[in-house]
Every structure is written in structure tokens, then in C-alpha cells.
Write a protein that holds these residues in place. Structure first.
Motif, mmCIF file in Angstrom:
data_model
loop_
_atom_site.group_PDB
_atom_site.id
_atom_site.type_symbol
_atom_site.label_atom_id
_atom_site.label_comp_id
_atom_site.label_asym_id
_atom_site.label_seq_id
_atom_site.Cartn_x
_atom_site.Cartn_y
_atom_site.Cartn_z
ATOM 1 N N ALA A 23 31.205 29.126 44.624
ATOM 2 C CA ALA A 23 32.096 28.592 43.592
ATOM 3 C C ALA A 23 31.361 28.487 42.266
ATOM 4 C CB ALA A 23 32.615 27.222 44.012
ATOM 5 N N PRO A 24 32.047 28.736 41.140
ATOM 6 C CA PRO A 24 31.380 28.603 39.842
ATOM 7 C C PRO A 24 31.011 27.162 39.538
ATOM 8 C CG PRO A 24 33.738 28.996 39.561
ATOM 9 C CD PRO A 24 33.441 29.186 41.011
ATOM 10 N N ARG B 287 35.713 34.643 42.196
ATOM 11 C CA ARG B 287 36.554 33.447 42.015
ATOM 12 C C ARG B 287 37.996 33.754 42.382
ATOM 13 N NH1 ARG B 287 39.333 31.365 37.807
ATOM 14 N NH2 ARG B 287 38.665 33.068 36.447
ATOM 15 N N ASN B 288 38.473 34.923 42.009
ATOM 16 C CA ASN B 288 39.786 35.434 42.397
ATOM 17 C C ASN B 288 39.759 36.953 42.214
ATOM 18 O OD1 ASN B 288 40.150 35.913 39.623
ATOM 19 N ND2 ASN B 288 41.177 33.946 39.322
ATOM 20 N N GLU B 289 40.895 37.595 42.202
ATOM 21 C CA GLU B 289 40.923 39.049 42.102
ATOM 22 C C GLU B 289 41.195 39.545 40.685
ATOM 23 O OE1 GLU B 289 43.584 40.575 45.045
ATOM 24 O OE2 GLU B 289 42.298 39.972 46.728
ATOM 25 N N ALA C 291 36.579 45.657 38.919
ATOM 26 C CA ALA C 291 37.984 45.458 38.593
ATOM 27 C C ALA C 291 38.712 44.564 39.586
ATOM 28 C CB ALA C 291 38.686 46.812 38.502
ATOM 29 N N ASP C 292 38.116 44.284 40.733
ATOM 30 C CA ASP C 292 38.788 43.457 41.734
ATOM 31 C C ASP C 292 38.302 42.016 41.710
ATOM 32 O OD1 ASP C 292 36.239 43.857 42.685
ATOM 33 O OD2 ASP C 292 36.833 44.617 44.652
ATOM 34 N N HIS D 170 40.271 38.749 33.421
ATOM 35 C CA HIS D 170 41.615 39.058 32.938
ATOM 36 C C HIS D 170 42.568 37.868 33.043
ATOM 37 C CE1 HIS D 170 44.401 42.090 31.522
ATOM 38 N NE2 HIS D 170 45.280 41.719 32.423
ATOM 39 N N ASP D 171 42.182 36.835 33.800
ATOM 40 C CA ASP D 171 43.042 35.657 33.956
ATOM 41 C C ASP D 171 42.794 34.603 32.877
ATOM 42 O OD1 ASP D 171 40.597 34.689 34.712
ATOM 43 O OD2 ASP D 171 41.260 33.825 36.604
#
Length: 255
Positions: free
Chosen positions: A134-135, A98-100, A78-79, A120-121
Motif C-alpha cells: 500500500a502507498p 494501487r489499482n488498474e 498501462a495496467d 490516470h485516476d
């Protein structure tokens, strides 16, 4: 058409997680079952006896989603964290973030160490474990949370489903959008390709399942029966049956 209308008795139960079980997968060879839970563990079970072979603490809270390929496993959290595990060793995993934004779904994507994530983004990311933190690419096309991903190895197509009520089909060879499927009435929560890659099953928050053609983009059929969110889909090896699991407490087998 549902293949069976009457409830059937389970062959056995795997007991050990503390709290909800969030994902269940067979290994490629069919010898083991891997489960994940809100207790933050991966557990590996013998498919033949149901005995527990290994418990792997993730140390990163509840496991939201998993994917398996050979002896490797992916867990999404979830993070925004994605962990790549070796199930045989069970040692410290490789970590990617990549982010949270919450990770909703993960899938291996062909080559060893290559995988995709939905978050979720609104983004779907393609990763290579050997390429660093990095992706390789970020697919940007959804207009709300990307809640599910699925990959077909022969066609090299990646499908993503979203809370924007669409499913998108991406080519991993060109990284282009192949087509968008519209007509879902609620958030898309689960996806599965048929073994031949000709059909894509997509399920939603309201319990409906739609079968789409991957070659023409046409709707083949809608399957109705679940009363709540469909959480998982799986085709049989011959492609003749589809299993679906939902929050209404049922697993349904479709012809």
C-alpha cells in the motif's frame, strides 16, 4: 532562447528495441544508458561504446515510463503496475499496484526505495518499497489524469502535472500542497526541476514550455518552438541549459 537553430548530427545510435522507444535515461555515474520500449524490455547500454550490456524482459507489456537511482530502476505500465528493478542483477522485480489505472510517470523520491507515481485516476501516490503493497500517502488534488511527476532532493518538493492544465507542488516533509501553478493552455505532459531547485520547467501537449519560480510561484518565461506534445525535459548539471524532446521529431536545447 534556443541555443542552436540548426539540426546537428547524432554521435551514435542504440539499435535493438523492437518498436518504439518510450524512455531514455543515463545512470547516475554516467557510464550507462537505460532505455525502455513498447517491446516490454529494459536495455542497458555502455555510454562510452554504445554496446548493449543487458536486456531485461519486464513480462508486463510496454514500458510507459522509467526512473533511475543508483542501480535501481522503476518502470510504470498501462495496467497500474509499477516494478522496482535491480539493474545489476536483472532478477525478479518487486511489484506495486494501487489499482488498474494507467501509470503515466514515476520518480524516485529521496530515501532508498521511496518513489512517487502519477496515474490516470487523477492521483499521485508516494510509496516505500519496504512498507508493503500500500502507498504511504495519496495526494488528491488534481481534477483530471496526473500525467507527470518530478522530485527535487534538496528541497524535498514533489511536482505533479495534470490534464487539468495545472502543476501542483507538494512537500514530502508535511505531505501538504505548497502551491498550484495555473496558466497552461493544454495538458501538462513533462516536468523537470533545475539543479538548484529554484526553477520548475513544465511542458504541455501543445508544445509550450513554462518556467516557474518554486519560491514565489511566478512565471519566469515561456519557451515556444515545439509543434506537438513535449515528452521529456532535462536540465544540464549547471542549470544553464534545458533540453526538451517532443512528438514533432525534434530535440531542442534552450539557454
Amino acid at each position: 532562447v534556443e541555443a542552436a537553430l540548426q539540426p546537428t548530427a547524432p554521435l551514435g545510435q542504440l539499435t535493438g528495441h523492437r518498436g518504439a522507444v518510450t524512455a531514455v535515461r543515463y545512470t547516475d555515474d554516467g557510464r550507462s544508458i537505460v532505455t525502455a520500449g513498447e517491446d516490454g524490455t529494459l536495455r542497458v547500454w555502455s555510454a562510452a561504446t554504445g554496446s548493449l550490456s543487458r536486456t531485461i524482459p519486464t513480462d508486463h507489456g510496454p514500458v510507459r515510463t522509467i526512473s533511475l537511482a543508483g542501480t535501481q530502476a522503476l518502470t510504470g505500465h498501462a495496467d497500474g503496475l509499477v516494478l522496482l528493478w535491480d539493474l545489476d542483477r536483472g532478477d525478479r522485480p518487486k511489484a506495486f499496484r494501487r489499482n488498474e489505472a494507467d501509470i503515466w510517470s514515476v520518480t524516485f523520491a529521496g530515501e532508498p526505495g521511496r518513489f512517487a507515481t502519477s496515474s490516470h485516476d487523477w492521483k499521485v501516490a508516494l510509496w516505500d518499497a519496504a512498507a508493503g503493497q500500500a502507498p504511504l500517502h495519496v495526494f488528491d488534488g488534481h481534477e483530471s489524469a496526473a500525467q507527470s511527476v518530478a522530485f527535487h532532493p534538496r528541497s524535498r518538493l514533489l511536482a505533479s502535472g495534470s490534464a487539468d492544465r495545472t502543476v501542483k507542488l507538494w512537500s514530502l516533509d508535511t505531505l501538504d500542497l505548497v502551491r498550484t501553478y495555473r496558466g497552461h493552455r493544454d495538458f501538462v505532459t513533462a516536468l523537470a526541476f533545475s539543479p538548484d531547485g529554484k526553477t520548475l520547467a513544465a511542458a504541455t501537449l501543445d508544445g509550450a514550455i513554462r518556467l516557474w519560480s518554486t519560491s514565489s510561484g511566478s512565471l519566469k518565461r515561456t519557451l515556444s518552438g515545439h509543434k506537438r506534445r513535449v515528452t521529456g525535459l532535462a536540465f544540464s548539471a549547471d542549470g544553464d541549459k534545458l533540453a526538451s524532446a517532443a512528438e514533432d521529431g525534434t530535440v531542442r536545447l534552450w539557454d
